[in-house]
Design an enzyme around this catalytic site. Structure first.
Site, PDB file in Angstrom:
ATOM      1  N   ARG A 173       4.858 -50.511  35.995  1.00 38.67           N
ATOM      2  CA  ARG A 173       4.888 -51.897  36.474  1.00 38.67           C
ATOM      3  C   ARG A 173       5.737 -51.972  37.737  1.00 38.67           C
ATOM      4  O   ARG A 173       6.926 -51.621  37.706  1.00 38.67           O
ATOM      5  CB  ARG A 173       5.478 -52.798  35.389  1.00 38.67           C
ATOM      6  CG  ARG A 173       5.574 -54.281  35.756  1.00 38.67           C
ATOM      7  CD  ARG A 173       6.304 -55.045  34.659  1.00 38.67           C
ATOM      8  NE  ARG A 173       5.666 -54.865  33.357  1.00 38.67           N
ATOM      9  CZ  ARG A 173       6.260 -55.137  32.193  1.00 38.67           C
ATOM     10  NH1 ARG A 173       7.502 -55.596  32.177  1.00 38.67           N
ATOM     11  NH2 ARG A 173       5.621 -54.940  31.055  1.00 38.67           N
ATOM     12  N   HIS A 176       9.522 -50.185  32.587  1.00 41.50           N
ATOM     13  CA  HIS A 176       8.156 -49.953  33.074  1.00 41.50           C
ATOM     14  C   HIS A 176       8.157 -49.508  34.532  1.00 41.50           C
ATOM     15  O   HIS A 176       7.297 -48.725  34.946  1.00 41.50           O
ATOM     16  CB  HIS A 176       7.333 -51.234  32.946  1.00 41.50           C
ATOM     17  CG  HIS A 176       6.866 -51.542  31.558  1.00 41.50           C
ATOM     18  ND1 HIS A 176       5.721 -50.989  31.015  1.00 41.50           N
ATOM     19  CD2 HIS A 176       7.383 -52.350  30.605  1.00 41.50           C
ATOM     20  CE1 HIS A 176       5.547 -51.456  29.789  1.00 41.50           C
ATOM     21  NE2 HIS A 176       6.549 -52.276  29.505  1.00 41.50           N
ATOM     22  N   ASP A 225       3.079 -50.247  27.074  1.00 43.46           N
ATOM     23  CA  ASP A 225       2.760 -51.247  26.051  1.00 43.46           C
ATOM     24  C   ASP A 225       1.363 -50.931  25.524  1.00 43.46           C
ATOM     25  O   ASP A 225       0.414 -50.823  26.315  1.00 43.46           O
ATOM     26  CB  ASP A 225       2.757 -52.657  26.648  1.00 43.46           C
ATOM     27  CG  ASP A 225       4.125 -53.076  27.156  1.00 43.46           C
ATOM     28  OD1 ASP A 225       5.132 -52.572  26.642  1.00 43.46           O
ATOM     29  OD2 ASP A 225       4.180 -53.913  28.075  1.00 43.46           O
ATOM     30  N   GLU A 281       9.920 -55.477  20.275  1.00 47.20           N
ATOM     31  CA  GLU A 281       8.484 -55.511  20.587  1.00 47.20           C
ATOM     32  C   GLU A 281       7.762 -54.323  19.959  1.00 47.20           C
ATOM     33  O   GLU A 281       8.014 -53.169  20.345  1.00 47.20           O
ATOM     34  CB  GLU A 281       8.278 -55.502  22.109  1.00 47.20           C
ATOM     35  CG  GLU A 281       8.896 -56.706  22.801  1.00 47.20           C
ATOM     36  CD  GLU A 281       8.888 -56.618  24.321  1.00 47.20           C
ATOM     37  OE1 GLU A 281       9.182 -57.638  24.968  1.00 47.20           O
ATOM     38  OE2 GLU A 281       8.587 -55.526  24.865  1.00 47.20           O
ATOM     39  N   HIS A 333       5.968 -51.721  22.502  1.00 46.89           N
ATOM     40  CA  HIS A 333       6.713 -51.227  23.665  1.00 46.89           C
ATOM     41  C   HIS A 333       7.391 -49.894  23.361  1.00 46.89           C
ATOM     42  O   HIS A 333       8.231 -49.816  22.464  1.00 46.89           O
ATOM     43  CB  HIS A 333       7.747 -52.296  24.039  1.00 46.89           C
ATOM     44  CG  HIS A 333       8.636 -51.966  25.192  1.00 46.89           C
ATOM     45  ND1 HIS A 333       8.677 -52.728  26.335  1.00 46.89           N
ATOM     46  CD2 HIS A 333       9.554 -50.982  25.376  1.00 46.89           C
ATOM     47  CE1 HIS A 333       9.580 -52.233  27.173  1.00 46.89           C
ATOM     48  NE2 HIS A 333      10.124 -51.176  26.605  1.00 46.89           N
TER      49      HIS A 333
END
Length: 226
Positions: free
Chosen positions: A95, A140, A147, A205, A208
């Site tokens: 990301r 990320h 994810d 999460e 994740h």
């Protein structure tokens, strides 16, 4: 002789194309589907089906990019799941930092609650930073955090994990006790196979995971996904 020339030309073209594709990425990064061709992807931040409700900055193509070493480990996860007629679906991998900045801007726009009912019904948007759902830096962006979920290979449907991906709330935590037996079992399966091949979970999460031996532990990248 003519046929040999044609074959040689095709090989040169193919090699050139592969090199051009690789050259788009910094050293040490790869497109996951080049290494795991049958893996499923649903890159949510490329489109609008995500917690901010719009495409995120830095995502110009629906592809999953990851560090090479983490991808090689992920291939082992996929192989084991395939033996059980299951597979992985990726929601996000590398990301860009500009995407993280986009999340920060969204989080501070308190009146923008377009996606609240679906993604964070019980969480006050003003507390997203404090509660650990939004951060100024993301693993990320180091390239080795991902994810993902598990799908049934035959139906292509996601296994029931108790919440949707990116649901911001206590229900998404690994230790949440309100999920049913099937949901708990599915979360445990994902966690066990990811941990087996070198990934560590994030407590809040279920989707994740970060590769423990990530190669760029101190570097946050900002190259565009294309």
């Amino acid at each position: 002789m003519k046929n040999l020339f044609i074959v040689f030309t095709l090989l040169l073209v193919s090699s050139s194309y592969a090199q051009q594709k690789t050259n788009k990425l910094p050293q040490g990064f790869v497109y996951i589907t080049d290494y795991i061709p049958n893996i499923q992807t649903d890159i949510r931040y490329y489109g609008s089906d995500n917690f901010i409700g719009k495409p995120v900055k830095g995502y110009t193509k629906e592809v999953a990019i990851f560090t090479k070493s983490a991808t090689e480990a992920l291939a082992k996860v996929e192989k084991e799941l395939n033996s059980k007629n299951l597979g992985l679906k990726i929601f996000d991998a590398y990301r860009p930092q500009r995407a993280v900045n986009h999340f920060k801007q969204w989080a501070t726009a308190i009146n923008d609650t377009l996606t609240k009912a679906k993604y964070y019904p019980s969480v006050d948007k003003r507390n997203l930073f404090k509660d650990g759902y939004i951060a100024s830096k993301s693993g990320h962006s180091r390239g080795s955090t991902i994810d993902l979920t598990i799908i049934d290979l035959k139906t292509k449907k996601e296994l029931d994990m108790g919440t949707i991906f990116d649901f911001l709330g206590p229900q998404s935590a690994h230790d949440y006790t309100g999920v049913n037996t099937t949901q708990r079992k599915n979360r445990a399966l994902l966690k066990s196979v990811m941990v087996k091949y070198g990934f560590k979970p994030y407590a809040k999460e279920w989707w994740h995971y970060t590769y423990k031996n990530e190669p760029y532990k101190e570097t946050y990248f900002d190259f565009i996904i294309q």
